[in-house]
Design an enzyme around this catalytic site. Structure first.
Site: not given
Ligand SMILES: [Zn+2]
Length: 243
Positions: A77-78, A99, A104, A106, A113, A163, A165-166
């Site tokens: 996905e990344q 990233a 990442s 994530h 996020d 960022e 939101w992160h």
């Protein structure tokens, strides 16, 4: 409780530092993940972090004003997000905001996020302003383990543009110490290598990994995490004597 730490444990835990110099080493255990909630059941997030996140959202009566935009991502996905962004928004934008695969947070399940729920929400750069319910979230979230991971004044260190939101779960008291001292996770991990911290009721210390397993006696409120580089961070609750 006795624990034995081996090399692979360096790459696990709430305090692992993930960035281009310190890539994710192990795929995240999917058993550590859960659906964000019934509505956003397509977003997976770390179970423990989600417990605290949902608590913070209820504390500030966020209702549906704050929504999750992106949680756990697999390597595939990344890669797709990175490559799609390259095509749609070009290299400069992508290097700033997305990233590299395995760099990442994530992929750890510990990053999320969040977006203010107003009209259309941008997937890469959701709005999460420094006022209203979003700012309330920031204030309370540091008490429950979350940091705003990529700040403007730390861009030269994190190599990621601001960022708002992160949010990254690192656990308490680390989140509060990081925010109150205006440092980023890179600086925090560095600082711990230089000195042991006493913060509130906690003693936070770095334990280097020296190519042999480490045996450690943990108390019930202690927490051990790898740093994803070369050792461990022990968070020890200072037990007050009870008369
Ligand atoms: Zn993010």
């Amino acid at each position: 409780m006795k624990v034995i730490l081996t090399k692979k444990d360096i790459y696990k835990g709430n305090l692992i530092l993930i960035n281009p110099d310190n890539l994710l080493k192990n795929a995240t255990d999917v058993n550590e993940l859960e659906e964000y909630n019934e509505t956003f059941n397509n977003i997976l997030y770390n179970k423990n972090a989600n417990k605290y996140l949902q608590f913070v959202l209820s504390e500030i009566s966020a209702g549906n004003k704050i929504v999750p935009v992106s949680g756990y991502r697999t390597l595939k996905e990344q890669e797709k997000i990175f490559n799609d962004s390259l095509i749609e928004s070009g290299e400069e934008f992508t290097r700033k905001y997305v990233a590299l695969p395995n760099a990442s947070e994530h992929q750890t399940g510990l990053a999320i996020d969040l977006g203010l729920n107003q009209g259309e929400i941008d997937f890469i750069r959701p709005s999460f302003p420094h006022n209203g319910v979003c700012e309330n979230f920031r204030k309370i979230a540091i008490k429950y383990g979350f940091i705003e991971r990529y700040k403007k004044e730390k861009e030269s260190i994190t190599k990621i543009s601001a960022e708002e939101w992160h949010f990254r779960f690192v656990g308490y008291p680390h989140s509060e110490f990081i925010e109150n001292n205006n440092i980023c996770l890179e600086e925090y991990i560095d600082l711990l290598k230089k000195e042991k911290l006493i913060y509130k009721d906690y003693e936070i210390s770095y334990i280097p990994y020296l190519d042999k397993e480490i045996e450690l006696e943990l108390n019930s409120h202690d927490y051990i995490s790898g740093n994803n580089i070369d050792g461990f961070i022990l968070t020890r609750k200072i037990e007050n004597e009870i008369d």
